[in-house]
Each structure stands twice: as structure tokens, then as C-alpha cells.
Design an enzyme around this catalytic site. Structure first.
Site, short mmCIF file in Angstrom:
data_model
loop_
_atom_site.label_atom_id
_atom_site.label_comp_id
_atom_site.label_asym_id
_atom_site.label_seq_id
_atom_site.Cartn_x
_atom_site.Cartn_y
_atom_site.Cartn_z
CD GLU A 60 -1.46 2.38 1.78
OE1 GLU A 60 -1.32 3.34 0.99
OE2 GLU A 60 -1.17 2.44 2.98
CB CYS A 98 -1.13 6.76 2.65
SG CYS A 98 -1.92 5.52 3.66
#
Length: 512
Positions: free
Chosen positions: A278, A312
Site C-alpha cells: 500500500e 496516505c
């Protein structure tokens, strides 16, 4: 402690507040001995010492660890290899029971965990405590998923003289490379998923947050056989050594540059090994002419500036219809100016410092560029502080496709782009390499459905006042990145993550 906290929470009960403050003060006293590695259940004190400094008080060491030489990494992988057969053949119900025992400990030690997280990262109490609780919910999510699928053993149609089943089996040893911004939750996310499916693990904490992740590993490892979970500390060199070791796969959370380099490295050989990565986002919130602007402003500000933008999934870009641009900017600025920037030990603090000088230098440069090419409507460095403190920055008027609207900065920095109509808004939202999260504020059903159909992102939110692009929680939202944001097409926190740690085997057994 029974109180559950998540990333949408607005406050803590008083006893948890007080406990957090005690634990933060204790963690800030630091440690005299460097954290060792853990190999086959035993501490290994080898390598050079490195310090992690308090982001609120630079120069004050809050934690220290040893950087693993390549030989320690090799030994850790070998220890994990030695336990793979025993661990994978243990009934999955036993693996679940051991991990659920660890889950209870994460909840019971939430204040202690949060204090260490805050000391190393500068997180506020709400964010740090929520992370401690998220770790427990991640464990439960994966245990429940494995139970729901009966250990991933699926009966198939069988002919008269044979019995057929389809089985998902663990790969073996997973290297887990954890990030600094969620050093407990995301290390547990990857590690627990690997463990519950029968893999063994070598975990590398971020060198920015060695104590937080080591504490998570201590809690998990205390319920596991020796060698099932091993820990090696260090920076980029340790991560590279782990990727070059005899692992069967890598789970990674971090930058796209590093994540895709891992994909290429583990794909270069006689066969490809899995990399579950990720890798961040440049996440848009679309605001249409029909939107509730108060809801939009609240959701965007909560999403953009939590953890000083070092998430993020943080909202990086607002894409707004020109008809409501000025009104929205006024509301965003008004809300951003309400946020208090300071020491997380202060209960009124909304934003702590950015974690280190490297992010601060990038942000200083971005602010200078934004002032030259557009308008910094509010925000910037707060002078006279020891740490790198920044008031939330909102930037307007940048030229089309400006790099500040395309490249992830990982800081409390939000751009606002004016567009003409919904089609232009979708085009601008999708005009980046990333595809992690995205949001929209609209009261038009047609716009909502077009957004859901056309947006190129894995985690999407519609009219979410609690966070325009953030707030995913185990079992409630999955965390799945598209494009440059994810390597597997599946995400953590949700129902399709565990199969990524397994490979399929079809079994046909005839009658003797």
C-alpha cells in the site's frame, strides 16, 4: 479500558485522557538501552545504535535501537523458516485463539501504546489512542474472516472414487516492512494477516518509530511460539537486506518509489514472489455546485490535517466547481484557522509537529513554490518552536497540472483547484498516478452515481462529514489502492486481504 475510540471520535473519557498523559510523560523519558532484535524468541544485541528524537523537542532522544547487520536479518529469516511447518499445520482455530489473546492485550494497554506512539510521532491523543484500538480490531477482523471461510478449505464437486477440495495455503515466511505514521496499527495489520493464515514473519519497524512497533511485536510475540514472529530494526539498508533474503513474500506500507522497487525485485527470479504493498495517495475531494458546503468544509479539513497530513489517505486536493469556489475556500480557511497546533500533551492540540526535518524541508519548499505560482491563503511554518510545527496550509490559484497538485507531499498542505462542471471535476480528480482514496460532496444523485462509476480510487466516500477521504476502520471500510497506490488490487481491513498471503492448491484424493 472499555471505551472504544476510532478516527471519527471527538474526545476521550477523562480516565483515558489522564492515563494517556501519564504514559506520554513516561515515554518521553526515553530509554537507556537500545532495543534489540528478536530472533527465535531471544534478544539479539548486534549492530550500531541509532536514536529516534522527540519531534516536539528535537535533540531529545525518545527511543533507540540497533541497526541489524545483514547476518542478523539472515538469521531471523532462518528462524522463521524453521517454524513454518509447525505453525502452518497448527489448527487454524489455535492460531486464532492465540491472536485473540493478543487483541485483548492491545485494548488493555491502549494508553501505554498511545503514549509511545505520540512520543515518537507527535500524534495527538485522539489519533494515538484510536490507533491502539485499531490494532485490536484488525486482529479481530482477520480472525473472523478466517473463521467465516473455514480456514480457506473449500469442498469441490467430487466423482465417485475421489474427494476434491480447494485449499489456500500460506506461502511461508513474510517480510513485513512497517511505516512510521501508523507504527502499531499498520504493523499489526500486515503481521496479523500473515500470521493467522499460517505464515511466519520477520518484521522491520520504521527507523523513525522503533519503539512503537517493537511494543506491538512484544504484545503479539508474547502469545506465539518462538520463531513465529521475529523483529529486525534499522533503516533502508535493513529493509533492503530483508527483501534480498530468502523470504517467500513481502508486505509493505510506504512510498510508491520503494513499494514498486520491491515488486520489481521480488518479481526478478525463476518465479515471482508476492508483494502486498500500500503506497500512498494524492487524494481528491470533489465539491459540486449542489454540495452542502459546511459539510464539505468540515470533512475536508478533518481529512487534510489530521496527523499533520502525514496519512496516505489524507485529502491533498480539493476540486471544486467554480460557482462555489470562493465560498468553499472561505469556509475551509475559517475551519483551518480554528485548529490548534502544539504539543500533543496539551488536550486542546489538534495538530502536532511533522515528524522530522526531511518532511519539514519539503514542506518549506512547497510553500515557497505555492507562493510563487499561486496563493497561500493560510498556513505556514510557526516560528520560535523547537519542533517543526506548521499551521495548516491552503493553496489556491495554481496553474493546471501543477506538480503540487500531482505529487504526494505528506504534510498539512491542501490545494484547491477550480473547475467548470462535473466532467471537468472527475477528469482532474483522476489526473494523477495514485488511486488510494477519494471523496465527493453533492446532493445530486446523478453526480453521485457518476462519481462511483468513474472515480479511479479504491476507497471512496460520499458526503462524509467525518472525513472527506479518511477514516477507514477494520471491517467497516477496506483500504485498497488502485493505480500506483496498491500492488495487489485488494486492500487491508477488508474481506479480500487474507488470500493475498496464500497460494491455492487443488487436492484430489482417491479411495485406497
Amino acid at each position: 479500558m472499555a471505551t472504544a475510540v476510532n478516527y471519527s471520535s471527538q474526545n476521550l473519557e477523562s480516565s483515558l485522557d489522564e492515563a494517556f498523559e501519564r504514559e506520554l510523560a513516561r515515554a518521553r523519558q526515553g530509554m537507556s538501552e537500545a532495543l534489540p532484535h528478536v530472533v527465535a524468541g531471544k534478544p539479539v544485541a548486534d549492530g550500531e545504535v541509532f536514536d529516534r528524537f522527540d519531534p516536539v523537542m528535537p535533540g531529545e532522544s525518545v527511543s533507540r535501537a540497533l541497526a541489524a547487520p545483514a547476518g542478523v536479518v539472515t538469521d531471523a529469516v532462518a528462524a522463521a523458516k524453521e517454524t513454518t511447518r509447525i505453525w502452518r499445520n497448527r489448527p487454524y482455530q489455535d492460531r486464532i485463539a492465540l491472536l485473540r489473546a493478543a487483541k485483548a492485550e492491545f485494548s488493555g494497554r491502549a494508553a501505554e501504546i498511545a503514549g509511545v506512539i505520540s512520543a515518537e510521532t507527535g500524534k495527538t491523543r485522539l489519533e494515538a489512542v484510536a490507533e491502539a484500538y485499531e490494532a485490536g480490531d484488525l486482529i479481530e477482523q482477520y480472525c473472523a474472516e478466517l473463521e467465516r471461510h473455514d480456514g480457506f478449505v473449500t469442498p469441490m464437486r467430487s466423482q465417485a472414487e475421489e474427494r476434491n477440495t480447494d485449499v489456500l495455503r500460506p506461502y511461508g515466511v513474510f517480510g513485513v516492512i512497517a511505516p512510521f505514521n501508523f507504527p502499531v496499527a499498520l504493523s499489526v495489520n500486515m503481521t496479523a494477516a500473515a500470521l493467522v493464515t499460517g505464515n511466519t514473519v520477520v518484521l522491520k519497524p520504521s527507523d523513525k518509530t522503533p519503539w512503537s512497533t517493537a511494543l506491538a511485536a512484544e504484545i503479539l510475540g508474547g502469545h506465539l511460539p518462538d520463531g513465529v514472529l521475529n523483529v529486525v530494526h534499522g533503516g533502508a539498508a535493513t529493509g533492503q537486506a530483508l527483501a534480498e533474503a530468502d523470504v517467500d513474500g513481502i508486505a509493505f506500507t510506504g512510498s510508491a518509489e520503494v513499494g514498486w522497487s520491491l515488486v520489481r525485485k521480488l518479481g526478478d527470479g525463476p518465479w515471482a514472489r508476492p508483494v502486498l504493498a500500500e503506497m500512498g495517495g494524492q487524494n481528491p475531494a470533489i465539491v459540486t455546485a449542489s454540495a452542502d458546503l459546511d459539510a464539505a468544509a468540515e470533512g475536508i479539513v478533518r481529512s487534510a490535517f489530521g496527523l499533520s497530513g502525514q496519512k496516505c489517505s489524507a485529502c491533498r486536493r480539493v476540486v471544486v466547481d467554480g460557482a462555489v469556489h470562493d465560498q468553499l475556500v472561505d469556509k475551509l480557511v475559517e475551519r483551518a484557522k480554528r485548529l490548534s497546533v502544539g504539543d500533543p500533551a496539551d488536550p486542546t492540540t489538534d495538530l502536532g509537529p511533522v515528524i522530522d526535518d526531511a518532511i519539514a524541508a519539503r514542506l518549506d519548499q512547497a510553500l515557497a513554490t505555492a507562493g510563487r505560482d499561486g496563493t497561500v491563503v493560510t498556513g505556514g511554518r510557526i516560528e520560535g518552536q523547537r519542533g517543526n510545527f506548521f499551521a495548516p496550509a491552503i493553496v489556491t490559484g495554481l496553474p493546471a497540472a501543477h506538480p503540487l497538485t500531482r505529487d504526494e507531499l505528506f504534510a498539512p498542505f491542501l490545494t484547491v483547484t477550480r473547475v467548470d462542471g462535473f466532467a471537468a471535476a472527475i477528469a482532474e480528480a483522476n489526473a494523477v498516478n495514485y488511486g488510494l482514496s477519494a471523496g465527493i460532496f453533492t446532493t445530486d444523485d446523478t453526480e453521485r452515481e457518476r462519481f462511483l462509476d468513474e472515480i479511479e480510487a479504491g476507497v471512496v466516500y460520499v458526503n462524509r462529514r467525518e472525513g472527506a477521504t479518511t477514516g477507514a476502520w477494520p471491517g467497516i471500510q477496506s483500504f485498497c489502492g488502485w493505480k500506483a497506490s496498491g500492488s495487489s488490487g485488494k486492500g487491508g481491513l477488508g474481506p479480500w486481504y487474507l488470500p493475498g498471503f496464500c497460494r491455492e492448491q487443488s487436492r484430489t484424493i482417491g479411495h485406497p
